[in-house]
Write an enzyme that holds these catalytic residues in place. Sequence first.
Site, short mmCIF file in Angstrom:
data_model
loop_
_atom_site.label_atom_id
_atom_site.label_comp_id
_atom_site.label_asym_id
_atom_site.label_seq_id
_atom_site.Cartn_x
_atom_site.Cartn_y
_atom_site.Cartn_z
N HIS A 124 0.87 -1.18 0.00
CA HIS A 124 0.00 0.00 0.00
C HIS A 124 0.91 1.24 0.00
O HIS A 124 2.01 1.20 0.57
CB HIS A 124 -0.84 -0.04 1.28
CG HIS A 124 -1.93 0.96 1.37
ND1 HIS A 124 -1.69 2.27 1.72
CD2 HIS A 124 -3.27 0.86 1.18
CE1 HIS A 124 -2.86 2.93 1.74
NE2 HIS A 124 -3.82 2.09 1.42
N ASP A 201 2.72 -4.54 8.14
CA ASP A 201 1.52 -3.72 7.96
C ASP A 201 0.34 -4.68 8.11
O ASP A 201 0.01 -5.44 7.20
CB ASP A 201 1.58 -3.07 6.57
CG ASP A 201 0.27 -2.37 6.22
OD1 ASP A 201 -0.68 -2.43 7.02
OD2 ASP A 201 0.22 -1.76 5.14
N GLN A 204 -4.88 -5.24 7.01
CA GLN A 204 -5.87 -6.19 6.47
C GLN A 204 -5.81 -7.53 7.19
O GLN A 204 -6.69 -8.36 7.00
CB GLN A 204 -5.63 -6.42 4.97
CG GLN A 204 -5.72 -5.17 4.14
CD GLN A 204 -7.14 -4.58 4.10
OE1 GLN A 204 -8.12 -5.24 4.43
NE2 GLN A 204 -7.23 -3.34 3.71
N LYS A 227 -10.78 -0.54 10.02
CA LYS A 227 -10.91 -1.76 9.21
C LYS A 227 -11.26 -2.96 10.10
O LYS A 227 -11.47 -4.07 9.63
CB LYS A 227 -9.60 -2.03 8.47
CG LYS A 227 -9.34 -0.96 7.42
CD LYS A 227 -8.06 -1.19 6.70
CE LYS A 227 -7.58 0.03 5.97
NZ LYS A 227 -8.17 0.21 4.66
N CYS A 364 -4.71 2.39 -3.82
CA CYS A 364 -3.50 2.94 -3.17
C CYS A 364 -2.33 1.98 -3.32
O CYS A 364 -1.54 1.80 -2.37
CB CYS A 364 -3.73 3.26 -1.70
SG CYS A 364 -4.97 4.52 -1.43
N1 PMP Z 1 -1.98 -0.68 4.63
C1 PMP Z 1 -2.94 -1.40 4.09
C2 PMP Z 1 -2.64 -2.81 3.65
C3 PMP Z 1 -4.22 -0.87 3.93
O1 PMP Z 1 -5.20 -1.59 3.39
C4 PMP Z 1 -4.46 0.47 4.36
C5 PMP Z 1 -5.81 1.12 4.17
N2 PMP Z 1 -6.37 0.90 2.90
C6 PMP Z 1 -3.42 1.17 4.94
C7 PMP Z 1 -2.19 0.57 5.06
C8 PMP Z 1 -3.60 2.58 5.43
O2 PMP Z 1 -4.51 2.60 6.48
P1 PMP Z 1 -5.11 3.98 7.00
O3 PMP Z 1 -5.59 4.71 5.78
O4 PMP Z 1 -6.23 3.57 7.90
O5 PMP Z 1 -4.01 4.70 7.72
#
Ligand code: PMP
Length: 409
Positions: A124, A201, A204, A227, A364
């Site tokens: 991401h 990270d 998910q 999430k 993203c």
């Molecule tokens: N890492 C992953 C794998 C994600 O799916 C996301 C959110 N789509 C993020 C980081 C970023 O999370 P946040 O926008 O809640 O800070």
Amino acid sequence: MNAPTALNRDLRADFPGLVTVEGKPWHYLDTAATAQKPRAVIEAMTRALGEDYATVHRGVYSRSADMTMAYEAARRRVAALIGGKEDELVFTRGATEAINLVAKTWGRANLKAGDRILLSQLEHHSNIVPWQMLAQEVGADIDVVPLTDDHQIDLDAAEAMLTEQHKIVALAHVSNVLGSVLDAKRAADMAHKVGAKLLLDGCQAVAHMPVDVAALTCDFYVFSAHKLYGPTGIGALWARADILADMPAWEGGGAMIDRVTFEGTTYGSGVQRFEAGTPAITEAITFAAAVDYVSEVGLGAMHEAEAKLVERLRRELTAMNDVTVYGPANSAGIVSFTIDDIHPHDLGTILDEANVAIRAGHHCAQPLMDYLGVPATARASFGLYSTQEDVTALLDGIARTRKIFGKGI
Ligand code: PMP
């Protein structure tokens, strides 16, 4: 509706957001972006903002003392979800801020020109950009691990790439686009063998499977509450206690200090050193309510139920000869696909008319899109409230979209 019945009750009934304004079922297949909230979480937020509300760590009156206890209990409960301890867990605004915190504190203190950072092709943007900023600042370089044929992070390739110059390995525990699950223990062993730290990270992962940082032996673990059926605006950085103790403070202000004079300031110790200012009190307490909710449902049961939905959706999509399905068969609750000659945005818009919500775009993860050779994918992602009816509604919507585009089945 064939509702998930963990705890012998209709879990969908816990989620007021899962109906349309006309009172019809909403087929919400965008849980990887953000999860709907159960009533227990909404009520916890209302209570924390209402009859329980006061500041923390400052007030001498009993309401504030109670709120301080609730805030610190929330830290304990959130840390426990991933097998961590309260003195290892910093509340942040989310996973993004948590990764930035590590890059800007630990990273600045530990990386220098010539050092290397190992990321993967499927990260991401929030697990890419903070490291690029750090690399530019200190003169470090970034290496990118490729993917296997079924779109998992190729750990054999990673092993061959790792050198003693690598100081940090930062990888998604579960991909937000493909659902690929990392063999995190192997990644930790490989990183540690060359003296590097491993950041996972877990955005998910925490919503789909039990996580135990002690068993994974990672050094940093980050995730966001929203999430995990909790509120926006809060997330967590877990870091091994000895690493956290040596990390420089980052934002300055109230609550993170020991003593302030104009001649100089000394900082507080422990996790509060990283929480300058009035914290997200109500969000933290509500985060813990979400952790309690998923713990009650059971992450193992959730994972099993979602695996059945993934299996059927992948099977039915793979049988269509103009559909490409990405990611591994054992994806954690996420299915990304493209249909020849139908842009994912068009598909998403037509599905919306049938009350089916999917995500369409680059998620993203533009470097991953480049790797897959597509500008965008359609993504269906499941949560603990997802049903076979949601999958059927998606498949019906795809058939309707095909018709609109004049394509045969
Ligand atoms: N890492 C992953 C794998 C994600 O799916 C996301 C959110 N789509 C993020 C980081 C970023 O999370 P946040 O926008 O809640 O800070």
